[in-house]
Scaffold this motif. Structure first.
Motif, PDB file in Angstrom:
ATOM      1  N   THR A 136      53.026  63.677  -8.712  1.00 41.97           N
ATOM      2  CA  THR A 136      52.976  62.218  -8.533  1.00 41.97           C
ATOM      3  C   THR A 136      52.070  61.768  -7.387  1.00 41.97           C
ATOM      4  O   THR A 136      51.891  60.573  -7.205  1.00 41.97           O
ATOM      5  CB  THR A 136      54.394  61.642  -8.272  1.00 41.97           C
ATOM      6  OG1 THR A 136      54.878  62.174  -7.031  1.00 41.97           O
ATOM      7  CG2 THR A 136      55.357  61.984  -9.398  1.00 41.97           C
ATOM      8  N   SER A 137      51.519  62.706  -6.619  1.00 40.08           N
ATOM      9  CA  SER A 137      50.708  62.291  -5.457  1.00 40.08           C
ATOM     10  C   SER A 137      49.224  62.279  -5.812  1.00 40.08           C
ATOM     11  O   SER A 137      48.736  63.184  -6.492  1.00 40.08           O
ATOM     12  CB  SER A 137      50.921  63.254  -4.280  1.00 40.08           C
ATOM     13  OG  SER A 137      52.265  63.233  -3.871  1.00 40.08           O
ATOM     14  N   ARG A 138      48.524  61.288  -5.300  1.00 39.13           N
ATOM     15  CA  ARG A 138      47.057  61.269  -5.510  1.00 39.13           C
ATOM     16  C   ARG A 138      46.396  62.247  -4.533  1.00 39.13           C
ATOM     17  O   ARG A 138      45.377  62.854  -4.845  1.00 39.13           O
ATOM     18  CB  ARG A 138      46.532  59.840  -5.302  1.00 39.13           C
ATOM     19  CG  ARG A 138      45.068  59.687  -5.552  1.00 39.13           C
ATOM     20  CD  ARG A 138      44.695  58.344  -6.119  1.00 39.13           C
ATOM     21  NE  ARG A 138      45.199  58.158  -7.465  1.00 39.13           N
ATOM     22  CZ  ARG A 138      44.656  58.699  -8.550  1.00 39.13           C
ATOM     23  NH1 ARG A 138      43.593  59.466  -8.466  1.00 39.13           N
ATOM     24  NH2 ARG A 138      45.182  58.474  -9.737  1.00 39.13           N
ATOM     25  N   ILE A 139      47.007  62.404  -3.362  1.00 42.83           N
ATOM     26  CA  ILE A 139      46.566  63.425  -2.405  1.00 42.83           C
ATOM     27  C   ILE A 139      47.758  64.315  -2.082  1.00 42.83           C
ATOM     28  O   ILE A 139      48.843  63.826  -1.772  1.00 42.83           O
ATOM     29  CB  ILE A 139      46.067  62.799  -1.082  1.00 42.83           C
ATOM     30  CG1 ILE A 139      44.840  61.900  -1.299  1.00 42.83           C
ATOM     31  CG2 ILE A 139      45.784  63.894  -0.037  1.00 42.83           C
ATOM     32  CD1 ILE A 139      43.549  62.635  -1.631  1.00 42.83           C
ATOM     33  N   THR A 140      47.548  65.626  -2.135  1.00 42.45           N
ATOM     34  CA  THR A 140      48.552  66.587  -1.672  1.00 42.45           C
ATOM     35  C   THR A 140      47.986  67.276  -0.450  1.00 42.45           C
ATOM     36  O   THR A 140      46.865  67.803  -0.507  1.00 42.45           O
ATOM     37  CB  THR A 140      48.857  67.637  -2.748  1.00 42.45           C
ATOM     38  OG1 THR A 140      49.600  67.014  -3.797  1.00 42.45           O
ATOM     39  CG2 THR A 140      49.682  68.791  -2.184  1.00 42.45           C
ATOM     40  N   MET A 141      48.729  67.253   0.660  1.00 43.30           N
ATOM     41  CA  MET A 141      48.250  67.987   1.835  1.00 43.30           C
ATOM     42  C   MET A 141      49.243  69.072   2.235  1.00 43.30           C
ATOM     43  O   MET A 141      50.445  68.871   2.219  1.00 43.30           O
ATOM     44  CB  MET A 141      47.866  67.077   2.990  1.00 43.30           C
ATOM     45  CG  MET A 141      48.829  66.018   3.382  1.00 43.30           C
ATOM     46  SD  MET A 141      48.261  65.133   4.883  1.00 43.30           S
ATOM     47  CE  MET A 141      46.921  64.132   4.298  1.00 43.30           C
ATOM     48  N   VAL A 142      48.691  70.236   2.556  1.00 46.43           N
ATOM     49  CA  VAL A 142      49.511  71.416   2.835  1.00 46.43           C
ATOM     50  C   VAL A 142      49.640  71.593   4.343  1.00 46.43           C
ATOM     51  O   VAL A 142      48.642  71.705   5.045  1.00 46.43           O
ATOM     52  CB  VAL A 142      48.828  72.667   2.235  1.00 46.43           C
ATOM     53  CG1 VAL A 142      49.754  73.861   2.304  1.00 46.43           C
ATOM     54  CG2 VAL A 142      48.405  72.419   0.804  1.00 46.43           C
TER      55      VAL A 142
END
Ligand SMILES: NC(=O)C1=CN([C@@H]2O[C@H](COP(=O)(O)OP(=O)(O)OC[C@H]3O[C@@H](n4cnc5c(N)ncnc54)[C@H](O)[C@@H]3O)[C@@H](O)[C@H]2O)C=CC1
Ligand SMILES: O=C(O)C(=O)COP(=O)(O)O
Length: 341
Positions: free
Chosen positions: A215-221
């Motif tokens: 569901t995220s437009r950006i995924t940050m780890v």
């Protein structure tokens, strides 16, 4: 309080980077400082100086270490029988600290909190660069594409109101979350150690990893490098990301399957912004270097002027607390050795 010897195993360059004149002076008022100019020669320096002066390293109770310091094995520890505290100017202590050291009752602190703002900022900049298609625009103009080609770029999004997923409410993750919320992003977090109450306090929604990715437009780890976080974002997880989504990694490539990521970004289905890689330095002929939808930096997210000075300040503050018998704020225990980084 009696003054104790402190052996500082930091190169002159790192000393200037980490310690402001004021912090260095404070260290000198707290302890008798012996500076080891070349950290790699720590053992030889200790051998040469042991017992020589009242502040000689054999009396050292505090050891400040940095990148380049050799591993503190039994032979090295035998040269500092009075050692009680090791303070690392960096984050991961695994390359330097041994189980032997903890077994001898030596306490260990690290300065990862000093890097959090810098790394969080780079993640947020990466997120905004991907949302605004900056890598594609820059690559196009730099490689001679026509002005009109930009009309074909994928849709662009403001970060305000956009859903951003943060994997790991770690030190760096929390710094990113604070900035993302200030920018008006809708922040969701996946972190098996985070309680619902802590998520509420952070102002984020706690979701499963799969929900976050899909569901995220950006995924940050932003997770630590534990056995259970190896390839946390693998081929199956990357496939959950919506078309046109972006992956940001300023943490460690351990956390993502780089081959699977390369396949996804090379197809153009998703975009990526990366500070960390399986092979560092990134080989000059690495295919990631040529892709228009990828933003690359050479593992420099933490290395800011303010961040490095904050790391040095943490070291000096921790030594002050230790000598005053106060609780340490950045102590790590033997569990830190399960991290790979
Ligand atoms: N690019 C750079 O220059 C830098 C990269 N890093 C990397 O960034 C990452 C995060 O570092 P820190 O913020 O210092 O980490 P940290 O030590 O604060 O991480 C611990 C936190 O991670 C979370 N966590 C634990 N297990 C998790 C799991 N299975 N899934 C998701 N979250 C989990 C928990 O909230 C825990 O409190 C690390 O991989 C570190 O190596 C850190 C500093 C500089
Ligand atoms: O400072 C950096 O560049 C880092 O990535 C942190 O490294 P460390 O965890 O101290 O090995």
């Amino acid at each position: 309080m009696s003054r104790i010897a402190s052996v500082v195993s930091v190169s002159p360059t790192l000393r200037a980077e980490f310690f402001s004149p004021a912090a260095w002076e404070t260290l000198g008022t707290l302890t008798d400082v012996l500076l080891v100019d070349d950290p790699a020669t720590l053992g030889a320096t200790l051998d040469a100086r042991t017992g020589a002066a009242s502040s000689g390293p054999s009396r050292a109770e505090v050891l400040v270490i940095s990148w380049g310091t050799p591993r503190l094995d039994a032979a090295l520890l035998d040269r500092m029988p009075g050692l009680r505290l090791v303070a690392h100017t960096g984050a991961s202590v695994k390359p330097f600290v041994t189980p032997e050291l903890f077994a001898r009752g030596v306490r260990v602190t690290q300065a990862g909190q000093g890097m959090a703002q810098s790394v969080g900022e780079v993640s947020v900049v990466f997120a905004m660069a991907l949302l605004h298609q900056l890598p594609r625009f820059h690559h196009g103009l730099a490689s001679g594409a026509s002005w009109e080609d930009a009309e074909d770029a994928p849709p662009r999004y403001e970060i305000a109101g956009t859903r951003v997923g943060v994997i790991g409410a770690s030190r760096t993750g929390r710094a990113a979350i604070t900035m993302l919320r200030a920018l008006g992003a809708e922040v969701v977090v996946a972190d098996p150690t985070l309680s619902a109450a802590d998520a509420r306090a952070l102002g984020v929604a706690l979701v499963s990893l799969d929900d976050l990715l899909s569901t995220s437009r950006i995924t940050m780890v932003h997770a630590p490098t534990l056995p259970e976080t190896h390839h946390l974002v693998g081929a199956r997880e990357l496939a959950l990301m919506p078309d046109g989504a972006g992956l940001v990694n300023t943490a460690r490539s351990w956390l993502t399957d780089e081959d699977a990521l390369l396949r996804e970004v090379a197809s153009g289905r998703i975009d990526a912004a990366l500070d960390v890689f399986d092979a560092e330095p990134l080989p000059v002929d690495h295919p990631l270097r040529t892709l228009p939808n990828v933003l690359l930096t050479p593992h420099h997210a933490a290395a800011t002027v303010q961040g490095r000075l904050r790391q040095g300040a943490i070291v000096v503050e921790e030594i002050g607390r230790f000598l005053a018998g106060e609780p340490l704020q950045h102590e790590v225990d033997a569990a830190a050795l399960t991290r790979t980084g």
